[in-house]
Write a protein that holds these residues in place. Sequence first.
Motif, short mmCIF file in Angstrom:
data_model
loop_
_atom_site.label_atom_id
_atom_site.label_comp_id
_atom_site.label_asym_id
_atom_site.label_seq_id
_atom_site.Cartn_x
_atom_site.Cartn_y
_atom_site.Cartn_z
N LEU A 236 -18.53 20.34 1.33
CA LEU A 236 -17.51 21.05 2.12
C LEU A 236 -16.10 19.50 1.31
O LEU A 236 -15.00 20.07 0.03
N ALA A 237 -16.27 18.62 1.35
CA ALA A 237 -15.39 17.40 1.13
C ALA A 237 -15.86 17.28 -0.67
O ALA A 237 -14.92 17.22 -1.57
N VAL A 238 -16.92 17.33 -1.56
CA VAL A 238 -17.27 17.39 -3.03
C VAL A 238 -16.12 18.80 -3.30
O VAL A 238 -14.97 18.44 -4.63
N GLY A 239 -15.77 20.49 -2.57
CA GLY A 239 -15.63 21.06 -3.03
C GLY A 239 -13.63 20.51 -3.00
O GLY A 239 -13.40 21.19 -3.95
N ILE A 240 -13.36 20.52 -1.99
CA ILE A 240 -11.66 19.30 -2.03
C ILE A 240 -11.86 18.60 -3.11
O ILE A 240 -10.57 18.92 -3.61
N TYR B 218 -13.15 18.09 -6.20
CA TYR B 218 -13.06 18.76 -7.33
C TYR B 218 -12.17 20.18 -6.96
O TYR B 218 -11.16 19.67 -8.83
N GLY B 219 -11.73 20.46 -6.43
CA GLY B 219 -10.03 20.95 -6.65
C GLY B 219 -9.30 20.38 -6.71
O GLY B 219 -8.28 20.65 -7.26
N PHE B 220 -8.69 19.25 -5.90
CA PHE B 220 -7.87 18.34 -5.99
C PHE B 220 -7.60 18.17 -8.11
O PHE B 220 -7.01 18.15 -8.28
N SER B 221 -9.16 17.27 -8.38
CA SER B 221 -8.77 17.01 -9.69
C SER B 221 -8.45 18.06 -10.96
O SER B 221 -8.01 17.59 -11.23
N LYS B 222 -9.10 19.34 -10.45
CA LYS B 222 -8.76 20.56 -11.31
C LYS B 222 -7.62 20.60 -11.24
O LYS B 222 -6.42 20.96 -12.26
N GLN B 223 -6.66 20.28 -10.20
CA GLN B 223 -5.23 20.40 -10.09
C GLN B 223 -4.49 19.55 -10.52
O GLN B 223 -3.56 19.33 -11.48
#
Length: 88
Positions: free
Chosen positions: A23-27, A29-34
């Motif tokens: 979950l933390a990795v996904g968050i 990853y999403g933040f870096s993509k954003q």
Amino acid sequence: MSLPYGPPVQVSPSIRAARYALLAVGIIYGFSKQMLYSKMEAQWREEEAERQKKRDIENAKLKAKIAAEERETVRLMESGELFKPGRL
């Protein structure tokens, strides 16, 4: 009252840890993509603003040309020269 599927099963602590880690990795990853997409969007907006300026200048020139042609046509209509034989 009994549950239809029986009592809840205890989840292993390693599985719980793996879930929260993913979950933390996904968050992250999403933040870096954003952030990446935000930078790309800002660059695209700047380029689009430059293109819009160029389009506005071209449109202004075209409108001025059309207005001049219309003024000339109106002048010819008012003087009667537009409808003389052999004009067109």
